[in-house]
Design an enzyme around this catalytic site. Structure first.
Site, mmCIF file in Angstrom:
data_model
loop_
_atom_site.group_PDB
_atom_site.id
_atom_site.type_symbol
_atom_site.label_atom_id
_atom_site.label_comp_id
_atom_site.label_asym_id
_atom_site.label_seq_id
_atom_site.Cartn_x
_atom_site.Cartn_y
_atom_site.Cartn_z
ATOM 1 C CG ASP A 103 4.053 -0.841 -5.420
ATOM 2 O OD1 ASP A 103 5.044 -0.756 -4.888
ATOM 3 O OD2 ASP A 103 3.157 -0.468 -4.999
ATOM 4 C CE LYS A 144 4.717 -1.071 3.438
ATOM 5 N NZ LYS A 144 4.004 -0.678 2.460
ATOM 6 C CD1 TRP A 164 -0.531 -2.364 -1.307
ATOM 7 C CD2 TRP A 164 -0.769 -0.186 -1.168
ATOM 8 N NE1 TRP A 164 -0.321 -1.950 0.204
ATOM 9 C CE2 TRP A 164 -0.626 -0.724 0.276
ATOM 10 C CE3 TRP A 164 -1.077 1.209 -1.176
ATOM 11 C CZ2 TRP A 164 -0.530 0.088 1.302
ATOM 12 C CZ3 TRP A 164 -1.184 1.888 0.008
ATOM 13 C CH2 TRP A 164 -1.015 1.404 1.161
#
Ligand SMILES: *Cc1c(COP(=O)(O)O)cnc(C)c1O
Length: 355
Positions: A167, A191, A100
């Protein structure tokens, strides 16, 4: 009974699913579905307002920050962060701790210079680099707080002389954080917040509007803040269920309480990984994630049979990501500790059978 260890979209509380279903059929006794009312109707505006105020309450968001729900997932934030914060000819710093962060770096490069201050790629992202310098003229420093794919997590956050951008897609709301330490936090909803479709952004207002760049309206944090997350039709279902899930979290005692449970769940699983001769952890012990527990088998040939055995016991979604292999058990807020116990038992039984 299924025990859902999937990485995302992932488990949400059963009672949230029930309330969500009810809202689809007949929202708040209006005789209408949440999916068919106008997003400008007072009923939906109240949902959006409550979702935002629950975020502020649960994370103790200080004055001077805005909370917005956007679309495009965390992946669009890789673009929006740089577009809104990185002026042309200026530099931003990134820490590379996995898939990511790497994607975030690639998008930022479209807007300015990107300095990767450190990377754990040398050991397949199994640890978090600790020694690095962030350039004094850096516009911001970006990192990924939980590396969902490789199973590492920051247990204390970086202290750098640049605005901090994070993030937090896979560990937001899993523990207490101090929002004031950050300048921008973003997270895809699917999530720990709610169903896929919405993206949460928490941003310090004073860092915006400085690049001099013309920004398309949909990608402009300031325009989205002014429009109160309703510049266009918001992802109404995702925001609605996120609101229900945050209500659930509040009723559980908030992030402090869930944080204790999350630590207990992770501890139970890592203890078995370390004890059981068939299994071993795949990340540096001090960086082990409490949300994404990654492990492998001493004998890789047993991985397929174990996966099958665990599935027979109801443990779903433990296959590791294609780039890391092995297993990954995601222990998000809604996963009860009893599910972890079932997985641990499956590991113990499998070890007895294969001793
Ligand atoms: C899942 C994930 C993403 C991607 O999220 P999308 O909402 O699918 O774009 C980004 N970062 C992290 C840390 C993730 O876990």
């Amino acid at each position: 009974m299924k025990h859902n260890f999937g990485a995302g979209p992932c488990i949400l509380p059963q009672e949230v699913f029930k309330q969500a279903s009810q809202g689809v059929l007949n929202f708040n006794d209006t005789g209408l579905s949440i999916l068919e009312i106008s997003h400008r109707a007072p009923e939906f505006v109240a949902v959006m307002d409550e979702a935002i105020s629950l975020v502020k309450e649960l994370l103790n968001v200080p004055e001077g920050y805005s909370v917005i729900f956007l679309q495009g997932g965390a992946s669009l934030q890789f673009t929006m962060v740089a577009m809104n914060l990185l002026a042309e000819g200026k530099k931003a710093s990134y820490l590379d701790t996995g898939v990511w962060s790497k994607k975030a770096v690639a998008e930022a490069k479209l807007f300015g210079e990107v300095e990767v201050v450190a990377s754990s790629k040398d050991k397949n992202y199994s640890y978090i680099p600790k020694e690095y310098q962030v350039a004094a003229d850096s516009e911001y420093f970006h990192f990924t707080s939980n590396n969902t794919i490789f199973g590492t997590e920051f247990h204390s956050f970086p202290k750098v002389n640049a605005p901090l951008v994070c993030d937090m897609s896979s560990d937001i709301f899993s523990k207490e954080i101090n929002v004031a330490d950050f300048d921008l936090i973003y997270a895809g909803a699917q999530k720990n917040i709610g169903p896929a479709g919405a993206t949460l952004v928490i941003v310090k207002d004073s860092i915006l509007g400085k690049t001099g760049r013309a920004i398309p309206s949909m990608l402009d944090y300031q325009k989205q803040i002014e429009a109160e997350s309703m510049y266009n039709t918001p992802p109404v279902f995702s925001v609605f269920v996120s609101m229900l899930n945050l209500r659930w979290l509040k009723s559980k005692g908030g992030v402090a309480e869930i944080g204790k449970e999350n630590i207990a769940k992770a501890k139970a699983l890592y203890t078995e990984i370390d004890r059981n001769p068939l299994f071993k952890g795949s990340t540096a012990v001090e960086d082990r994630s409490n949300m994404s527990v990654c492990f492998v088998m001493e004998n890789p040939e047993l991985e397929k049979p174990f996966l099958k055995y665990a599935e027979e016991k109801g443990c779903i979604g433990i296959k590791g990501h294609r780039s890391s292999g092995g297993f990954r058990a995601s222990l998000y807020n809604a996963l009860p500790i009893t599910s972890v116990h079932v997985l641990v038992e499956a590991m113990q039984e499998f070890a007895e059978k294969n001793a």
